[in-house]
Design an enzyme around this catalytic site. Sequence first.
Site, PDB file in Angstrom:
ATOM      1  N   GLU A 244       0.857  -1.197   0.000  1.00 29.41           N
ATOM      2  CA  GLU A 244       0.000   0.000   0.000  1.00 29.41           C
ATOM      3  C   GLU A 244       0.887   1.237   0.000  1.00 29.41           C
ATOM      4  OE1 GLU A 244      -2.196  -0.382   3.639  1.00 29.41           O
ATOM      5  OE2 GLU A 244      -3.132  -2.245   3.014  1.00 29.41           O
ATOM      6  N   LYS A 246       2.382   4.524   1.490  1.00 29.72           N
ATOM      7  CA  LYS A 246       2.549   5.012   2.870  1.00 29.72           C
ATOM      8  C   LYS A 246       2.260   6.507   2.855  1.00 29.72           C
ATOM      9  CE  LYS A 246       5.586   4.737   6.891  1.00 29.72           C
ATOM     10  NZ  LYS A 246       5.303   6.018   7.492  1.00 29.72           N
ATOM     11  N   GLU A 295      -5.235   6.607   7.955  1.00 29.48           N
ATOM     12  CA  GLU A 295      -4.373   7.778   8.004  1.00 29.48           C
ATOM     13  C   GLU A 295      -5.171   8.975   7.480  1.00 29.48           C
ATOM     14  OE1 GLU A 295      -1.217   7.426   9.136  1.00 29.48           O
ATOM     15  OE2 GLU A 295       0.041   8.953   8.180  1.00 29.48           O
ATOM     16  N   PHE A 334      -7.177   1.784   5.938  1.00 26.32           N
ATOM     17  CA  PHE A 334      -6.477   0.577   5.481  1.00 26.32           C
ATOM     18  C   PHE A 334      -6.772  -0.656   6.320  1.00 26.32           C
ATOM     19  CE2 PHE A 334      -3.326   3.572   7.333  1.00 26.32           C
ATOM     20  CZ  PHE A 334      -3.131   2.951   8.558  1.00 26.32           C
ATOM     21  N   ARG A 405       5.216  -3.542  17.092  1.00 30.29           N
ATOM     22  CA  ARG A 405       6.005  -3.104  15.947  1.00 30.29           C
ATOM     23  C   ARG A 405       6.780  -4.317  15.460  1.00 30.29           C
ATOM     24  NH1 ARG A 405       7.646   1.809  14.240  1.00 30.29           N
ATOM     25  NH2 ARG A 405       6.990   2.929  16.085  1.00 30.29           N
ATOM     26  N   LYS A 411       7.755  -1.022   6.633  1.00 28.71           N
ATOM     27  CA  LYS A 411       7.695   0.244   5.884  1.00 28.71           C
ATOM     28  C   LYS A 411       8.965   0.403   5.076  1.00 28.71           C
ATOM     29  CE  LYS A 411       9.110   2.623  10.071  1.00 28.71           C
ATOM     30  NZ  LYS A 411       8.864   3.646  11.050  1.00 28.71           N
TER      31      LYS A 411
END
Length: 548
Positions: A244, A246, A295, A334, A405, A411
């Site tokens: 996707e 960012k 986001e 998302f 995380r 990312k």
Amino acid sequence: MQFLEFAEVCERLEGIAGRLEMIEQVAAVLPRLDDDELPVFVRFIMGRVFPDWSTKNLGVGPNLLYDAVAYVVGTKRDTVREAINATGDAGLAVERLLAKKEQTSFFMQELGLVDVYREFERMAAAGGQRSQREKLRVAQGLFGNARPLEGRYLARLMLEELRIGMGEGNVRDAVARAFAVDVRLVEHAHQAMNDLGQVALLARRDPDALSRVTIEPFRPVKMMLAQAGTIAAQLEDHGEVAVEHKYDGSRFQFHKVGGVSRIYSRKLEEVTGSLPDIARLLVEATNHDVILDGEAVAVRDGKPMPFQYVIRRFRRKHEVDAMMEQIELVPRVFDILYLDGESLMDRPLSERRKILDEVLTAHVAEQFRVTDVAGAEAIYNEALGLGHEGVMVKVLDSPYTPGVRGRLWVKVKPGVETLDLVVVGAEWGEGRRAGTFGSFLLAVQDQGRLLAVGKVATGINDETLAELYALFKDKVIARSGKEVTLEPDVVFEVGYSEIQASPNYGSGYALRFPRFVRVREDKSADEAESLDSLIERYLRQKNGQGSL
Ligand code: ATP
């Protein structure tokens, strides 16, 4: 339990270096607590007062603390300040000041652990113009009844910095051990409830229920996070991945049941009032009860605007309408965590994504299935061309893991990597920077401890310098010569050329050429870079791995 006993446990833990022994000590205490005490103890021992999902805030800064202690020991604010400057630790200084007073006071009441919590609740509830006076009165009452050792931990709890190294992971393990339940069940319940205190209570009362705990609307859960990584490694491990764009905006969690909707920021603060446009767009796009993850991005003429525009909107409490005209925000959703009474967190991403497409008629972030590096690179280049930060690479069969995380989301961004570090101190500037702070001491976090990793002075222009001074001037806990210790609740994003092993800082690492990038207003200290992740970056850099 008396607060004194809590303080004694903390003191014991401070003297222990080994993780396992700490866990054992805490696990031995938990079964002895009654139902009121258990959740409070569990949160306090992590240095937290309220559940993580709660929007309550103590709102005690160093100045209020100085005033309360000065009143109780019958001295001036400056004397307290000096004592704190001399030790560099508000807790120890308060302990010493109270020790001097103790011989002269006979009217102290015993402080119960739960009493202290109730008083903290009163502080948090104090609002309006009189709030500082009310908070001060409560703090005076607490310190007035505190023995020296209690004072040490009261002060640290009020500043939300306990410094005993019992982070979330250790406390989770202690809960599992204390009540003989599988640590994975404790973790599962913690992710859904977002309050280890209540989880501990459940682990004792009804351990079977831990597996049935689910996420609830209007009780935000921590956001799932991403590690820096490479597309190639993810493809090698998983064959096929979801890619996707960012987006460079600000994270939000949207909760809706019937006609009621609320939005939470990444720090889990409620920001519905600042983002009526996002709320309206999402309400219009679904008839279902949902919890969505996405986001918020700023757009002008169809092009994404930088993050700073978005964060300005998140902070805005007044004149939201005027601000909305200048900065248009749109949601990019998302993920979906909850649908019509049912948690979706344990379903694989591919399934959640399908559901998201079905229940939300607009604003779903684009997603691509990718099996080869060339395909992923094309999307990456397209993302950069559109002004996005890079791409997110997600594992298709991954559950939603709040607050983690891990490698399930990776990312990939170009250029220099940055670190998000907690500001724990500053140094007065010289020359042009006299009268403001000229450099800032930065730290990574490691299980509730903050370990220094370097200082940053470059990359800050005069305007920012003034803003930073305004931000930090009321957060000074202690002074020593040119240096000050700061309440550690601000996070800086910092660029660097290299991470080096170094004995000069507590973390064992130092940054070469650190450079200030921005204040991460959307991040809290416990979300800053962890020592483990810093070490991983250090090793990655040593092995010379690229970014794609
Ligand atoms: P960074 O500093 O690189 O923005 P971060 O530390 O804020 O990262 P990470 O979890 O490392 O947070 O990176 C993921 C962040 O990227 C998310 O918190 C979210 O705000 C943002 N983001 C943008 N687009 C997406 C997307 N498609 N999926 C997930 N997160 C996204």
